[in-house]
Each structure stands twice: as structure tokens, then as C-alpha cells.
Design a protein around this motif. Structure first.
Motif, short mmCIF file in Angstrom:
data_model
loop_
_atom_site.label_atom_id
_atom_site.label_comp_id
_atom_site.label_asym_id
_atom_site.label_seq_id
_atom_site.Cartn_x
_atom_site.Cartn_y
_atom_site.Cartn_z
N MET A 1 0.82 -1.13 0.12
CA MET A 1 -0.01 -0.01 0.07
C MET A 1 0.79 1.26 -0.16
SD MET A 1 -3.10 0.97 2.55
CE MET A 1 -2.28 1.27 3.75
N TRP A 2 0.46 2.21 -0.98
CA TRP A 2 1.46 3.41 -1.20
C TRP A 2 0.61 4.64 -0.54
CZ3 TRP A 2 5.86 1.80 -2.94
CH2 TRP A 2 6.16 0.33 -3.53
N TYR A 3 1.36 5.54 0.16
CA TYR A 3 1.01 6.59 0.40
C TYR A 3 2.04 7.72 0.74
CZ TYR A 3 2.88 5.00 4.89
OH TYR A 3 3.82 4.44 5.98
N LEU A 4 1.39 9.03 0.78
CA LEU A 4 2.60 10.00 1.02
C LEU A 4 2.58 10.56 2.43
CD1 LEU A 4 1.61 12.66 -1.80
CD2 LEU A 4 3.03 10.62 -1.98
N PRO A 5 3.57 10.15 3.17
CA PRO A 5 3.62 10.65 4.57
C PRO A 5 3.15 11.86 5.16
CG PRO A 5 5.73 9.63 3.88
CD PRO A 5 4.85 9.86 2.72
N ALA A 6 3.57 12.88 4.21
CA ALA A 6 3.44 14.37 4.48
C ALA A 6 1.73 14.68 4.42
CB ALA A 6 4.03 15.25 3.34
N LYS A 7 1.08 13.93 3.62
CA LYS A 7 -0.31 14.17 3.40
C LYS A 7 -0.89 13.62 4.60
CE LYS A 7 -1.52 16.62 -0.06
NZ LYS A 7 -2.52 17.99 0.08
N LEU A 8 -0.78 12.41 5.08
CA LEU A 8 -1.54 11.69 5.93
C LEU A 8 -1.27 12.33 7.23
CD1 LEU A 8 -0.69 7.50 5.79
CD2 LEU A 8 -2.38 9.30 4.55
N LYS A 9 -0.14 12.92 7.70
CA LYS A 9 0.09 13.84 8.71
C LYS A 9 -0.75 14.97 8.71
CE LYS A 9 4.21 14.40 10.80
NZ LYS A 9 5.54 14.58 10.85
N GLU A 10 -1.02 15.67 7.53
CA GLU A 10 -1.70 16.90 7.07
C GLU A 10 -3.35 16.36 7.64
OE1 GLU A 10 -1.20 18.60 3.40
OE2 GLU A 10 -3.32 19.02 3.40
N THR B 1 -13.01 8.59 8.14
CA THR B 1 -12.54 10.06 8.77
C THR B 1 -12.18 10.88 7.40
OG1 THR B 1 -11.52 8.36 10.40
CG2 THR B 1 -10.51 10.75 10.45
N LEU B 2 -11.50 10.24 6.54
CA LEU B 2 -11.07 11.07 5.38
C LEU B 2 -12.02 11.65 4.71
CD1 LEU B 2 -8.10 8.69 4.19
CD2 LEU B 2 -7.82 11.16 5.18
N LYS B 3 -13.16 10.66 4.51
CA LYS B 3 -14.39 11.27 3.88
C LYS B 3 -15.05 12.59 4.44
CE LYS B 3 -16.24 7.51 0.81
NZ LYS B 3 -17.08 6.35 0.70
N GLN B 4 -15.05 12.52 5.84
CA GLN B 4 -15.58 13.38 6.65
C GLN B 4 -14.60 14.71 6.54
OE1 GLN B 4 -15.81 11.85 10.33
NE2 GLN B 4 -17.63 10.70 9.90
N LYS B 5 -13.39 14.58 6.05
CA LYS B 5 -12.54 15.69 5.88
C LYS B 5 -12.66 16.19 4.27
CE LYS B 5 -9.56 15.00 9.60
NZ LYS B 5 -8.29 14.83 10.09
N GLY B 6 -13.36 15.68 3.75
CA GLY B 6 -13.78 16.14 2.32
C GLY B 6 -12.92 15.38 1.07
N LEU B 7 -12.39 14.53 1.53
CA LEU B 7 -11.74 13.48 0.64
C LEU B 7 -12.77 12.66 -0.04
CD1 LEU B 7 -8.90 13.52 -0.28
CD2 LEU B 7 -8.21 11.56 0.85
N GLU B 8 -13.03 12.79 -1.44
CA GLU B 8 -14.13 12.11 -1.89
C GLU B 8 -13.75 10.71 -2.03
OE1 GLU B 8 -16.39 12.27 -6.32
OE2 GLU B 8 -15.26 14.01 -5.56
N ALA B 9 -12.67 10.39 -2.33
CA ALA B 9 -12.19 8.85 -2.53
C ALA B 9 -10.74 8.57 -1.92
CB ALA B 9 -12.23 8.49 -4.13
N GLN C 1 -0.80 13.51 -6.15
CA GLN C 1 -1.31 14.93 -6.20
C GLN C 1 -2.03 15.01 -4.87
OE1 GLN C 1 -3.48 14.29 -9.59
NE2 GLN C 1 -1.96 14.39 -11.14
N GLY C 2 -2.35 14.09 -4.07
CA GLY C 2 -3.07 14.52 -2.86
C GLY C 2 -4.71 14.33 -2.91
N LYS C 3 -5.03 13.75 -4.13
CA LYS C 3 -6.46 13.36 -4.28
C LYS C 3 -7.07 12.14 -3.63
CE LYS C 3 -6.53 16.12 -8.68
NZ LYS C 3 -6.58 15.68 -10.25
N ALA C 4 -6.18 11.56 -3.38
CA ALA C 4 -6.35 10.18 -2.69
C ALA C 4 -5.33 9.91 -1.64
CB ALA C 4 -6.49 9.08 -3.59
N ALA C 5 -5.51 8.92 -0.55
CA ALA C 5 -4.58 8.98 0.51
C ALA C 5 -3.76 7.66 0.02
CB ALA C 5 -5.47 8.67 1.49
#
Lengths: 414, 369
Positions: free
Chosen positions: A144-153, A171-179, A253-257
Motif C-alpha cells: 500500500m502506497w501513501y505520502l507521509p506528509a499528506k497523511l500527517k496533514e 475519517t478522510l471522507k469527513q475531511k472532504g476527501l471524496e475517494a 497529487q493528494g486527491k487520494a490517500a
């Protein structure tokens, strides 16, 4: 005068033949992967300068075109000297059961490969007392791949189980991340499924699924589809239109986690997107699969009736050697199948994968040809489409079992 | 006599070649479709595979088997694709032809522009349109040029279906449609005063419709309902196909329009016919033969379609699947050669349904001449 020339020509021709002959290598390594193969071929030419190497590459990712061409050639009685194939059932269920390959176990013993490769891998490429291909590289599927900086944000941690993942997703959906999960076309959805199923079933039952001891219609296996359905609800709706690279882009691009993809994603992010492994982007075993290494491997085999048998065996020797693997893999973005390869040649991701490769439980990937024959794999895409259309776990499980029965999945594994 | 022998000898190689490479292979394909080649992995790719004769089993599986649901969706897709593609190409082609016909200036220019897409291969068309129909770009981004919010229609990625129906009702629908066609045949025969044809048409239509309503609805192909419909993802593919082929129908119609004698039109105008009446009574009837030949060409293109879908949506995406793609998947990826051959035969039959009557009438015309 002319007679003389002719005689000289004949002598030269004959001596060239005696020295070398030819070697035709059939693969689908073009584009990004081409240089790795070329480096390996250069090494071969250094060792056997008299041999004329024919690089018969058929382009198309994952061998989509190459496999059809190979089939035509084999059926037509014109096999290449050696061909690239995913190690495991893709080779065994297609070519070995049809009695078209030579057993390589003598070569394995001779070269000491039984110790050089981990046992889990040897098991995957063995069938009916023979070993059927020489693995040149290892890729990992359950990452599973992710950006640590984004997850921290966003204030979340990489989830360790799928339950945690679903909570994180909310949690992420509540923060406005659609997918929160980035997903691509059909085969990447199958790729996600195998990671989910491995987590739900565990490595033992995952293996049982492929040797016929566990039916797809078993409640445990049906549950994999249920969990998969809930995971899909966290993914983008336009998945069918995206390539795997575009799905990775969404994460970058930070559009997904998160994105679940094989470790060629590391190569893409490092080489093409110029990101630094470990700092710009990071990885974890896909949820619930920590300690398990779901592998796939490219390998080379020796078809019966190969015209240049000795040259091919020399090629296989090189492919399985430490030198060959350490030349090939850093360029390809994979790791060596051997346990004794040199970590200093690999980047941060490669080194972490090598560590896991030595210590983890090894199981095979479905989508990438390790555990099921082609006849099952290709129709599994249809099972996936049935599930995506109906979202009915039982229907998908029934379809998978029907195909398994049809192609004799369990029979092959014994 | 010598001429005839010479002619025979000259023709012989091509007759032999066609006999072997076309009809021989069709025959072999038919034979393969009646065997179990591919069922047993050990035989699928063996050097000398042992094939067992299984009769129509492969065909039965395709239409009623559990795992071949995707084939059935692909057939439904093919029917809808063919209908909309033909209607779109013919309609747009006619409109373009009328427009170009009315514009004496720049006709050559527009003709070239509209005909140009036909010079491309479907693979190129498909690639271009795939870019245009991306979820977050191309057509969807168009409104942003005018400061509007972008569209969000997932052209090629949607799984939505409209006009959905249960596969089990297929016998009913088929009988119903054929019955209606027969009724129409009876009606035209009646109008032309052909009593016997009218009677037989009416009788067979009656039997068929009676059967459809009495038994057709109770007949079950599958033990469970299975819904298929027109996938909206196909709309994108149809757009691209129409874009490619409407220039061709335009050229045909333009030639047809030019072929209508001006005297006839002027005579009608003098008689006080309105513009609409001109179209309805003179222009459309005179374009009918052109429409027919265009339908033949478009029809067989539609039935064989593979490359366009391949380029636009790939092989694995079931909502845009067509039988040719499923055939490729089964045979060359899944090693199910017999089933692939069966789909091949079905496609051949479909194309034959379109092309053979046309060839027959053409042939008859030539003989008469």
C-alpha cells in the motif's frame, strides 16, 4: 578464384556455427523495462561472444500481446529458444501440463539454486517433481502506497487491518476527501481483491483456495468479497478509465490517500516522478498482510524442441546467477529472487523489500500468474465484472467456483 | 476452347487458395467449435491436442451457461451498438450531405473535412476519443473554457444501464418482434393484392405471437433472473464510431442527391409541392437504395467491431464488451479455443444475415443484365 572464395566463405561460416549459433529470447520487456533486459543480454554476449542473440520482444504491458504471439508460435511448432513467463501456475497450467517444457531440476541442483532461492518460491515453480523455470526477479503485490506528509496533514496513520482502513476511510471522507483509495481499471481492481482476500483468508487458506482444498463458495471466501465491496466504497467511481499510473498519480497529487499496487509503483514514482522513496512517498504491507510477501516473478523456461538448447541453458545459468540478477533487477525496479544478492545496489524501497523477502511468509499472486493457470486468471476478470455490476458477494463466489471447476483448478495443484 | 482452358488455369490458383484459406478454415473453425478444445488444460496447448466432439455444448454454454454472462452482455451491447451506430451515421451523414449540397461555396473543403475521419483507422480514432472522453479532461473540461463548471459524466467509465431487460425474456421478445415483422409482411402483401403471401404471413405471425404470449413468457433460459441492458459507457464508443463513418455516408448521400434529376424536382415545385413533400415523396425514395447499401457496409462493420473498443476501453471492461473482444479474451488469453471458435461462427452467421441477402439481390440483378 571464385571457388577459393567460396571455400573460404564456407569454412568461415562453419566455424562461426561451431563457435556459437543463435539464441532467441522472447519477452515483453520494451520501453522502461527494455534497458534491464539489454544489460542482461550484454552480459551474456561478454561470456559467449560467438552467439548471435535475437531479442524478440513483443510490446504490451504484462504480456497481453506477447502471450498471444507466443501461443501462435508454439502451436505452429516454432518455439523460441526461451521465453519470459510469470513463474508458477501461468507457466505450469499452460505449458507444463501440455508437456511442452523441459524439467530444469537438474540445472537447479547443479547450480545450487535449491539453496539460493527461498523454499516458498521453489514450491511455486515446482509441479509433479519437476522445476520448470528460472526466476530472474521478484515483485511484491501486496503493498500500500501513501505520502507521509499528506497523511500527517489529514491526521491519520497507515491502517494495519482492513477494519482500520474502513475507519480511516470514513475519517478522510469527513475531511472532504471524496475517494480515499485510488483505483484503476479492471486488473488493478483484481489486484486490490487479492490483497483483500489474502488479509481475510490468511496465507494458509489463500493457498488452499488454489490447491482446491477451500472452495470459493466457502463462507470464509465469500467474506473476502464482502470486505472487498466495502473497500470499493472508499474508491473513486471513475476507476475503469484509469491506468495504474493514473491511480498512483491521484495519491501523489493528494486527491487520494492510498493506493494498493505492486512495487513497480515504486519504480514509477522514483524514476518517472522523481520522488524519494521513504521520504516523499512511503509504503506498508497492504492492510492485514503484514509478515506475508505476496510475490510474482518473471522467469525463463526451456521449451521442448528449442533449436539452440545449449545456448539456452547457458542463458538460464546467467539468469539465475547472482551476477545476472544484480545486473538486471536494479534497472528493472524489482529485487533479486536469490537470497544472497547485494543490497547496496538497490534503493531504499528495494532494500526494505529484500529484507521482507528473506523473512516473510511467501505466497503467490493470482493476477500476476503465480497461483492459477491462465485459463482461470483470464476468466477471473469476468468474475470481477460480475461483482462490480451486481455487488453481490455470493454471485461472484459462485462464478469463481464455476470457473475453477471448469478449468480444473484443484486438480492442477496436486 | 483454348481460351476456356486458359481462363480455368489462370483462375485455378485463386480458387484453390480461397477454397483452402477461406472456406477450409471456416470449416475447421466450425469443427473446433463443436469440440472441447481448451476444457482440459493438459490438452489445450499440447503439440497434438486430442479433441473430443461435444456437439453444440459450447453454444449452449454461451447462451445459458453460468459463467458466460459476459458473452450475453456483449451480444446485447452489439445489438444496441449496431442500431445506434447505423442510425447515427445515416442520420448525421444525410444532414451533412444536405448541408453541403446547399452550400455551393466551400463544398470541396467541407466534403474533404467530413470525409477525412474515414482515412483514419479505428485504433487512431479510438485513441483520440479516449483522450477526449477522459473523466477529468477533454469533453468534460469544455465548459471551463467559458467559465462554467466542468461536466462530470464518466463517459467510458460508467456502469449504468438503461433499457434493461431480463435475459430470460429473450425468447418472448424474439418471437414478438419476428411476429410483428411477419404481420407487416402480411400487410404489405395484402396491399399489393398477393392473397397467398398475405395469408401465410398472417398465419405464421399469428402462431408465433400466440406462442410468445402463451408459452414464451414462461420459458426460462436460466434458473435466475439476469439483467442486461444498454450500457451508457457505449455512448462514447458510438460517438467515436459515428464520427468516423458519417463522412462516408455523407459522400454516398451527396452522390445520391446529385443523381436526382433537377427536372423532377422543378416539376414538383411547379405543381406546388412544399419542401417537406419534396423530401418525403421524391428525395427520400430516391435515396433508399443508397441507404440500403450504406446499411450493409455499416452493419458488417458494426458486427465485426473490435479495434475501436479495444483502443477506447481496453479488453477487460465488460460494460463496453462486444463478442469479438470476448472471443479474443477466451481464445488467446483463456485458452478456451472451442468456445472462441463458437463465438467466431456466431459472428459469421450474424454478418451473413446482413450480407448474404444483399449479395443475392446483387447477383440476381447482374444475371438479369
Amino acid at each position: 578464384m571464385r571457388k577459393w572464395l567460396l571455400a573460404i566463405g564456407m569454412v568461415l561460416g562453419l566455424s562461426a556455427l561451431a563457435q556459437g549459433g543463435k539464441l532467441e529470447i522472447f519477452s515483453w520487456w520494451a520501453g522502461d523495462e527494455g534497458p534491464a533486459l539489454e544489460a542482461l543480454i550484454r552480459l551474456y554476449k561478454q561470456k559467449y561472444p560467438g552467439v548471435e542473440v535475437i531479442n524478440a520482444t513483443v510490446t504490451g504491458g504484462a504480456g497481453v500481446n506477447a502471450r498471444a504471439v507466443l501461443k501462435t508460435r508454439m502451436l505452429g511448432g516454432d518455439p523460441p529458444d526461451t521465453f519470459q513467463v510469470h513463474a508458477g501456475m501461468e507457466l505450469i497450467g499452460t505449458w507444463v501440463v501440455a508437456n511442452r517444457m523441459e524439467d530444469l531440476s537438474a540445472l537447479f541442483r547443479q547450480e545450487g539454486w535449491l539453496q539460493a532461492f527461498p523454499k516458498g518460491l521453489i514450491d511455486l515453480i515446482s509441479y509433479k517433481g519437476g522445476i520448470w523455470s528460472v526466476p530472474v526477479n521478484i515483485h511484491r503485490s501486496n503493498v500500500m502506497w501513501y505520502l507521509p506528509a499528506k497523511l500527517k496533514e489529514w491526521g491519520v496513520n497507515p491502517p494495519r487491518t482492513w477494519d482500520e482502513f474502513l475507519a480511516t476511510c470514513q475519517t478522510l471522507k469527513q475531511k472532504g476527501l471524496e475517494a480515499p483509495l485510488a483505483l484503476g481499471e479492471n486488473w488493478t481492481q483484481q489486484h486490490l481483491w487479492e490483497s483483500v482476500a489474502l488479509a481475510v483468508l490468511g496465507p494458509n487458506d489463500w493457498n488452499n483456495l488454489w490447491n482446491g482444498k477451500l472452495k470459493f463458495t466457502d463462507p470464509k471466501a465469500v467474506r473476502a468479497w464482502e470486505v472487498f465491496g466495502r473497500v470499493l466504497d472508499c474508491a473513486n467511481k471513475d476507476a475503469a478509465g484509469l491506468s495504474w499510473q493514473q491511480a498512483v498519480d491521484r495519491v501523489v497529487q493528494g486527491k487520494a490517500a492510498f493506493n494498493v499496487m505492486g512495487d513497480w509503483a515504486a519504480g514509477y514514482m522514483t524514476t518517472t516522478l522523481k520522488l524519494k522513496p521513504g521520504t516523499d512517498f512511503a509504503w506498508a504491507p497492504s492492510p492485514g498482510t503484514s509478515g506475508v510477501f505476496m510475490m510474482l516473478s518473471d522467469s525463463f523456461g526451456l521449451p521442448k524442441g528449442a533449436k539452440n538448447r545449449q545456448n539456452t541453458i547457458n542463458w538460464l545459468r546467467l539468469v539465475g546467477s547472482k551476477e545476472g540478477q544484480d545486473t538486471f533487477n536494479p534497472l528493472k525496479g524489482s529485487i533479486a529472487a536469490r537470497l544472497d544478492s547485494d543490497p547496496s545496489k538497490y534503493n531504499a524501497y528495494g532494500q526494505s523489500a529484500m529484507k521482507d523477502w528473506k523473512s516473510n511468509r511467501i505466497v503467490g499472486s493470482l493476477v500476476h500468474g503465480a497461483v492459477a493457470p491462465e485459463s482461470f486468471m483470464s476468466q477471473f476478470g469476468t468474475v470481477m465484472e460480475i461483482f462490480l455490476q451486481t455487488r453481490n458477494p455470493q454471485a461472484a463466489a459462485n462464478a469463481a467456483q464455476a470457473i475453477a471447476d471448469q478449468v480444473g483448478l484443484g486438480r492442477l495443484g496436486q | 476452347m483454348r481460351d476456356r482452358i486458359l481462363a480455368f488455369l489462370v483462375l485455378l490458383p485463386s480458387v484453390l487458395a480461397v477454397g483452402v484459406f477461406v472456406y477450409g478454415f471456416i470449416g475447421q473453425n466450425l469443427w473446433v467449435s463443436l469440440t472441447d478444445w481448451g476444457k482440459d488444460p493438459a490438452q489445450a496447448l499440447a503439440l497434438r491436442p486430442e479433441l473430443r466432439f461435444v456437439g453444440l455444448e459450447n453454444y449452449r454454454e454461451l447462451f445459458t451457461g453460468f459463467v458466460d454472462v459476459r458473452f450475453r452482455q456483449s451480444v446485447v451491447n452489439l445489438i444496441f451498438f449496431t442500431l445506434f451506430f447505423m442510425a447515427g451515421s445515416l442520420g448525421l451523414g444525410l444532414l451533412l450531405a444536405l448541408a453541403v449540397d446547399k452550400a455551393p461555396r466551400g463544398e470541396g473543403f467541407f466534403r474533404t473535412v467530413f470525409l477525412f475521419p474515414m482515412a483514419l483507422s479505428f485504433v487512431v480514432t479510438g485513441t483520440i476519443w479516449r483522450w477526449l472522453l477522459q473523466p477529468q479532461g477533454g469533453v468534460n473540461a469544455l465548459p471551463t473554457l467559458f467559465g462554467l463548471p466542468p461536466l462530470s459524466f464518466p463517459w467510458l467509465a460508467t456502469r449504468e444501464q438503461v433499457l434493461a431487460f431480463d435475459w430470460n425474456r429473450l425468447p418472448f421478445y424474439t418471437a414478438f418482434v419476428v411476429g410483428l415483422v411477419l404481420l407487416y409482411v402480411a400487410y404489405t402483401a395484402h396491399r399489393e393484392g398477393e392473397k397467398r403471401r398475405a395469408f401465410w404471413g398472417l398465419a405464421s405471425a399469428g402462431v408465433l405471437l400466440l406462442w410468445a404470449f402463451a408459452f414464451g413468457r414462461g420459458l426460462k433460459l436460466l434458473p435466475y433472473p439476469e439483467v442486461h441492458g444498454f450500457s451508457l459507457a457505449l455512448v462514447g464508443v458510438i460517438l467515436a464510431a459515428v464520427w468516423q463513418m458519417s463522412g462516408y455516408t455523407m459522400a454516398l448521400y451527396l452522390a445520391g442527391l446529385r443523381g436526382i434529376p433537377v427536372e423532377v424536382l422543378e416539376a414538383a415545385r411547379v405543381d406546388g409541392a412544399s419542401e417537406w413533400q419534396l423530401f418525403r415523396r421524391i428525395i427520400f425514395p430516391m435515396l433508399a437504395p443508397i441507404t440500403l447499401s450504406a446499411m450493409i457496409v455499416l452493419g458488417h462493420i458494426a458486427l465485426k467491431i473490435f479495434d475501436l473498443v479495444f483502443a477506447m476501453a481496453g479488453l477487460d471492461y465488460a460494460p463496453t464488451d462486444v463478442p469479438a473482444i470476448y472471443m479474443y479474451l477466451l481464445a488467446f488469453r483463456g485458452n478456451q479455443f472451442a468456445k472462441g471458435a463458437a463465438i467466431g461462427i456466431l459472428l459469421l452467421l450474424l454478418v451473413a444475415v446482413v450480407v448474404v441477402p444483399y449479395l443475392a439481390t446483387q447477383l440476381r440483378k447482374e444475371v438479369r443484365r
